[in-house]
Each structure stands twice: as C-alpha cells, then as structure tokens.
Design a protein around this motif. Structure first.
Motif, mmCIF file in Angstrom:
data_model
loop_
_atom_site.group_PDB
_atom_site.id
_atom_site.type_symbol
_atom_site.label_atom_id
_atom_site.label_comp_id
_atom_site.label_asym_id
_atom_site.label_seq_id
_atom_site.Cartn_x
_atom_site.Cartn_y
_atom_site.Cartn_z
ATOM 1 N N TRP A 247 95.610 27.443 4.902
ATOM 2 C CA TRP A 247 95.345 28.826 4.522
ATOM 3 C C TRP A 247 96.338 29.275 3.461
ATOM 4 C CZ3 TRP A 247 93.931 32.405 9.249
ATOM 5 C CH2 TRP A 247 92.750 31.925 9.837
ATOM 6 N N PHE A 248 97.596 28.904 3.620
ATOM 7 C CA PHE A 248 98.626 29.293 2.667
ATOM 8 C C PHE A 248 98.265 28.796 1.267
ATOM 9 C CE2 PHE A 248 102.742 28.270 0.559
ATOM 10 C CZ PHE A 248 103.214 29.561 0.410
ATOM 11 N N ARG A 249 97.677 27.615 1.201
ATOM 12 C CA ARG A 249 97.321 27.031 -0.094
ATOM 13 C C ARG A 249 96.052 27.657 -0.678
ATOM 14 N NH1 ARG A 249 97.978 21.882 2.426
ATOM 15 N NH2 ARG A 249 95.723 21.618 2.192
ATOM 16 N N HIS A 250 95.102 28.035 0.176
ATOM 17 C CA HIS A 250 93.769 28.349 -0.334
ATOM 18 C C HIS A 250 93.311 29.804 -0.144
ATOM 19 C CE1 HIS A 250 93.256 24.140 -1.169
ATOM 20 N NE2 HIS A 250 93.432 23.809 0.090
ATOM 21 N N LYS A 251 93.885 30.528 0.816
ATOM 22 C CA LYS A 251 93.446 31.905 1.024
ATOM 23 C C LYS A 251 94.019 32.837 -0.052
ATOM 24 C CE LYS A 251 91.326 31.430 5.124
ATOM 25 N NZ LYS A 251 89.894 31.726 5.337
ATOM 26 N N THR A 252 93.308 33.924 -0.305
ATOM 27 C CA THR A 252 93.798 34.937 -1.246
ATOM 28 C C THR A 252 95.078 35.575 -0.725
ATOM 29 O OG1 THR A 252 91.563 35.450 -2.024
ATOM 30 C CG2 THR A 252 93.259 37.132 -2.380
ATOM 31 N N ARG A 253 96.109 35.602 -1.559
ATOM 32 C CA ARG A 253 97.381 36.226 -1.165
ATOM 33 C C ARG A 253 97.431 37.635 -1.739
ATOM 34 N NH1 ARG A 253 101.652 31.292 -2.414
ATOM 35 N NH2 ARG A 253 100.317 29.602 -1.634
ATOM 36 N N ILE A 254 97.619 38.604 -0.861
ATOM 37 C CA ILE A 254 97.539 40.001 -1.267
ATOM 38 C C ILE A 254 98.933 40.634 -1.375
ATOM 39 C CG2 ILE A 254 95.180 40.435 -0.559
ATOM 40 C CD1 ILE A 254 98.184 41.151 1.710
ATOM 41 N N GLY A 255 99.941 39.804 -1.744
ATOM 42 C CA GLY A 255 101.298 40.302 -1.881
ATOM 43 C C GLY A 255 102.159 39.878 -0.721
ATOM 44 N N GLY A 256 103.257 40.619 -0.509
ATOM 45 C CA GLY A 256 104.171 40.326 0.592
ATOM 46 C C GLY A 256 103.982 41.286 1.733
ATOM 47 N N THR A 257 104.783 41.127 2.765
ATOM 48 C CA THR A 257 104.686 42.041 3.914
ATOM 49 C C THR A 257 105.175 43.448 3.554
ATOM 50 O OG1 THR A 257 106.850 41.248 4.669
ATOM 51 C CG2 THR A 257 104.905 40.216 5.640
ATOM 52 N N LYS A 258 106.097 43.529 2.591
ATOM 53 C CA LYS A 258 106.655 44.825 2.189
ATOM 54 C C LYS A 258 106.061 45.343 0.882
ATOM 55 C CE LYS A 258 109.702 44.612 5.564
ATOM 56 N NZ LYS A 258 109.540 45.431 6.797
ATOM 57 N N GLN A 259 105.401 44.474 0.128
ATOM 58 C CA GLN A 259 104.814 44.874 -1.146
ATOM 59 C C GLN A 259 103.399 44.317 -1.229
ATOM 60 O OE1 GLN A 259 107.754 43.575 -4.153
ATOM 61 N NE2 GLN A 259 107.917 45.715 -4.733
ATOM 62 N N ILE A 260 102.446 45.120 -0.852
ATOM 63 C CA ILE A 260 101.052 44.665 -0.851
ATOM 64 C C ILE A 260 100.372 45.033 -2.165
ATOM 65 C CG2 ILE A 260 100.836 44.797 1.655
ATOM 66 C CD1 ILE A 260 99.487 47.488 1.309
ATOM 67 N N ASN A 261 99.367 44.257 -2.501
ATOM 68 C CA ASN A 261 98.586 44.503 -3.707
ATOM 69 C C ASN A 261 97.293 45.202 -3.295
ATOM 70 O OD1 ASN A 261 96.775 44.246 -5.937
ATOM 71 N ND2 ASN A 261 97.967 42.519 -6.715
ATOM 72 N N THR A 262 97.292 46.511 -3.416
ATOM 73 C CA THR A 262 96.148 47.301 -2.962
ATOM 74 C C THR A 262 94.875 46.943 -3.728
ATOM 75 O OG1 THR A 262 97.647 49.116 -2.434
ATOM 76 C CG2 THR A 262 95.312 49.626 -2.509
ATOM 77 N N GLY A 263 95.025 46.622 -5.008
ATOM 78 C CA GLY A 263 93.856 46.252 -5.799
ATOM 79 C C GLY A 263 93.173 45.005 -5.273
ATOM 80 N N LEU A 264 93.958 43.985 -4.925
ATOM 81 C CA LEU A 264 93.395 42.764 -4.364
ATOM 82 C C LEU A 264 92.734 43.028 -3.022
ATOM 83 C CD1 LEU A 264 95.935 39.874 -5.113
ATOM 84 C CD2 LEU A 264 93.576 40.099 -5.912
ATOM 85 N N ILE A 265 93.358 43.898 -2.228
ATOM 86 C CA ILE A 265 92.779 44.232 -0.927
ATOM 87 C C ILE A 265 91.426 44.910 -1.106
ATOM 88 C CG2 ILE A 265 93.054 45.712 1.114
ATOM 89 C CD1 ILE A 265 96.048 45.105 1.005
ATOM 90 N N ARG A 266 91.331 45.801 -2.060
ATOM 91 C CA ARG A 266 90.045 46.465 -2.323
ATOM 92 C C ARG A 266 88.988 45.449 -2.735
ATOM 93 N NH1 ARG A 266 93.228 50.620 -5.169
ATOM 94 N NH2 ARG A 266 93.431 52.432 -3.789
ATOM 95 N N GLU A 267 89.386 44.463 -3.540
ATOM 96 C CA GLU A 267 88.447 43.431 -3.965
ATOM 97 C C GLU A 267 87.932 42.620 -2.779
ATOM 98 O OE1 GLU A 267 90.056 40.935 -7.005
ATOM 99 O OE2 GLU A 267 90.587 42.619 -8.323
ATOM 100 N N CYS A 268 88.775 42.445 -1.765
ATOM 101 C CA CYS A 268 88.372 41.678 -0.576
ATOM 102 C C CYS A 268 87.411 42.453 0.322
ATOM 103 C CB CYS A 268 89.609 41.273 0.227
ATOM 104 S SG CYS A 268 90.680 40.068 -0.591
ATOM 105 N N LYS A 269 87.412 43.792 0.222
ATOM 106 C CA LYS A 269 86.537 44.661 1.014
ATOM 107 C C LYS A 269 86.602 44.328 2.512
ATOM 108 C CE LYS A 269 83.296 45.216 -2.834
ATOM 109 N NZ LYS A 269 81.896 45.040 -3.324
ATOM 110 N N PRO A 270 87.794 44.417 3.108
ATOM 111 C CA PRO A 270 87.950 44.009 4.514
ATOM 112 C C PRO A 270 87.281 44.963 5.494
ATOM 113 C CG PRO A 270 89.958 45.047 3.735
ATOM 114 C CD PRO A 270 89.067 44.897 2.531
ATOM 115 N N ASP A 271 86.777 44.390 6.584
ATOM 116 C CA ASP A 271 86.293 45.184 7.717
ATOM 117 C C ASP A 271 87.437 45.541 8.654
ATOM 118 O OD1 ASP A 271 83.569 44.818 6.911
ATOM 119 O OD2 ASP A 271 83.646 42.812 7.785
ATOM 120 N N LEU A 272 88.549 44.789 8.549
ATOM 121 C CA LEU A 272 89.693 44.983 9.439
ATOM 122 C C LEU A 272 90.948 44.470 8.749
ATOM 123 C CD1 LEU A 272 90.979 45.567 12.271
ATOM 124 C CD2 LEU A 272 90.391 43.191 12.873
ATOM 125 N N ILE A 273 92.032 45.251 8.846
ATOM 126 C CA ILE A 273 93.356 44.828 8.383
ATOM 127 C C ILE A 273 94.303 44.834 9.581
ATOM 128 C CG2 ILE A 273 95.324 45.388 6.908
ATOM 129 C CD1 ILE A 273 93.384 46.712 4.968
#
Length: 271
Positions: free
Chosen positions: A54-80
């Motif tokens: 997963w570390f190699r292939h999943k989308t990384r949306i930043g760090g635990t303290k600095q998240i990338n909100t734009g990437l998260i929006r692109e993922c359109k999650p049902d749950l965080i």
C-alpha cells in the motif's frame, strides 16, 4: 444511512459499507489491511508504511500533520479515519465539513480494542475485527502470568522512554506509550505527568533511571545516541526499541506482547 459515534463523541452518517476510505493514521491503515480491505482504501499518509504494498501504490494524501485537501477531494471518500492525537484538530474539523470523519481517541489497551471493534463495524468487517480483538486480548492476558509462555522475567525497572531529541521528550501517564510500558512490566518515571513533557539530560541524570529506552520513532534514535548518552548515565541500561510496538494501536498489537517479553529478556540478560 446508518449513524456511527466516534471515540470523541461525534456522530457521522455514512454509506455502509463505505466504498472509498482514506486513513490519516498509520496504525489504522495497517488495521484496514488486516481487516481484509484493499481497493476500498483510496488514500493514506506518507507515514503509512505498513503494508509495504500500500505504501508503494496507494495515493498519499500528505502527512498526519499536513494533509493535502485537494488530493482528498479528488479521492471523494465515503469515510475518513482520523485520530485525536496524531492529526491536527483544525484540519480534521475542516475535512468534517465536507466528508464523514470518524476520529479515534486511544489512550490504553481497552480504548485500542474498542477502536478496532468500531472500525470493523464502520467498514463492514465485524467478524474479522471481533476475532482480532479476541486474539490481542488473549496475547496480552498471557503476558506476565505465572503459567504463561510469556512471563515477565524481571521486576519493574524505573524507566524513561524517549520519543524525541533536541529537546528530549518522553511519555506521560495519559499516553498509549505509557500503557504499553506498564504492560511490558516497566515503571514509567514520568507517569505523573501528562502528554509528552520535554526533559533535559540533567533531569534524566537526576532521575537516575535503571532503564532508558530510545524509540525508533518519531525520532529515529540509533546506536550513536546510546554512545552519546552512556558516559553521562553509567548506571543506566540504555536500549533501542521498536517504537511501533509501543505506539501503534491497531492490529500490530497482535505482536506487541511477544516483543515485550523478548525485550524484558534482553534487559534481564544485561543486569
């Protein structure tokens, strides 16, 4: 749609089971994998190193303290999945305005087991989560009992556990690390303090710990740090320890009791 209450008391409404999940917490990412998820997990942090695939292939949306909100929006999650301590409150609250965010608050083994149970319920993996909780509970219950395969071979040594350098930081009595130190049979000198107090080398010398544990994370202590500290602490046994075993509160707890036993044996052999 079903309603769930997280460990901070907040409620969320989600499509169940969620088809797209983002995890902002490394230990909860690993838990999702061990619960049997794969394609449902669409985003993780750069610190979510387990599983390696997963570390190699999943989308990384930043760090635990600095998240990338734009990437998260692109993922359109049902749950965080977030955590009260590991993630930034303001960032989590901002995400919660757009997406369902379930936040854990883990301070000890019981709250960790509750988190595992709740994540199983959230994601439609109740039977797997139940089995996981039962096995972790069994493993910890065997640790240190007279008839156990994992007895505690030494008495409770006065211990300081360092998580950071420059400044040195340790773990107080209201942390999950403290709970794991207790489970491992060590006496946390800073049990009377809260969170992660800063301490100086002079304080450490004054406390005269029998054991000083240097964690592999979040600061990556190495042998050179033992070599630096040992001359100032001639009466203290100093060891490097696997920080994941003391601070990851997901499915890695399966392996923590055996690790604690081996660590205790290592300490005992040097006394």
């Amino acid at each position: 749609m079903p309603v769930f209450t997280d460990q901070t008391g907040k409620t969320i409404t989600i499509h169940h089971p969620p088809g797209k999940i983002i995890s902002l917490v490394p230990s909860q990412t690993e838990l999702l994998y061990d619960l049997g998820h794969d394609k449902e997990v669409v985003g993780i942090t750069k610190f979510c190193v387990h599983p390696e695939s997963w570390f190699r292939h999943k989308t990384r949306i930043g760090g635990t303290k600095q998240i990338n909100t734009g990437l998260i929006r692109e993922c359109k999650p049902d749950l965080i999945l977030a955590n009260k301590e590991e993630n930034v409150k303001e960032q989590v609250e901002a995400l919660a305005k757009e997406f369902p965010v379930w936040t854990s608050d883990v301070r000890d083994l019981p709250s960790a087991l509750d988190m595992i149970t709740q994540v199983g319920l959230l994601t439609g993996k109740e039977p797997v989560a139940s089995n996981l909780v039962a096995q972790i509970s069994k493993n910890f219950s065997r640790l240190g009992t007279p008839d156990s395969e994992l007895p505690a071979p030494i008495s409770r040594l006065r211990t300081i556990y360092l998580i950071w350098k420059d400044p040195y930081m340790t773990a107080g009595g209201d942390t999950f690390i403290h709970a794991m130190l207790e489970a491992a049979g060590f006496q946390n000198i800073y049990a009377g303090q809260t969170r992660y107090p800063e301490i100086t080398l002079d304080q450490i010398k004054e406390d005269r710990p029998e054991l000083l544990l240097l964690s592999s994370e979040p600061f990556p202590f190495k042998q050179k740090h033992i070599d630096e500290l040992q001359p100032d602490l001639p009466g203290t046994r100093i060891l490097l320890v696997d920080g994941e075993m003391f601070s990851w509160y997901g499915s890695r707890l399966l392996y923590a009791p055996a690790y604690f036993y081996e660590l205790s044996r290592q300490v005992a052999d040097t006394l």
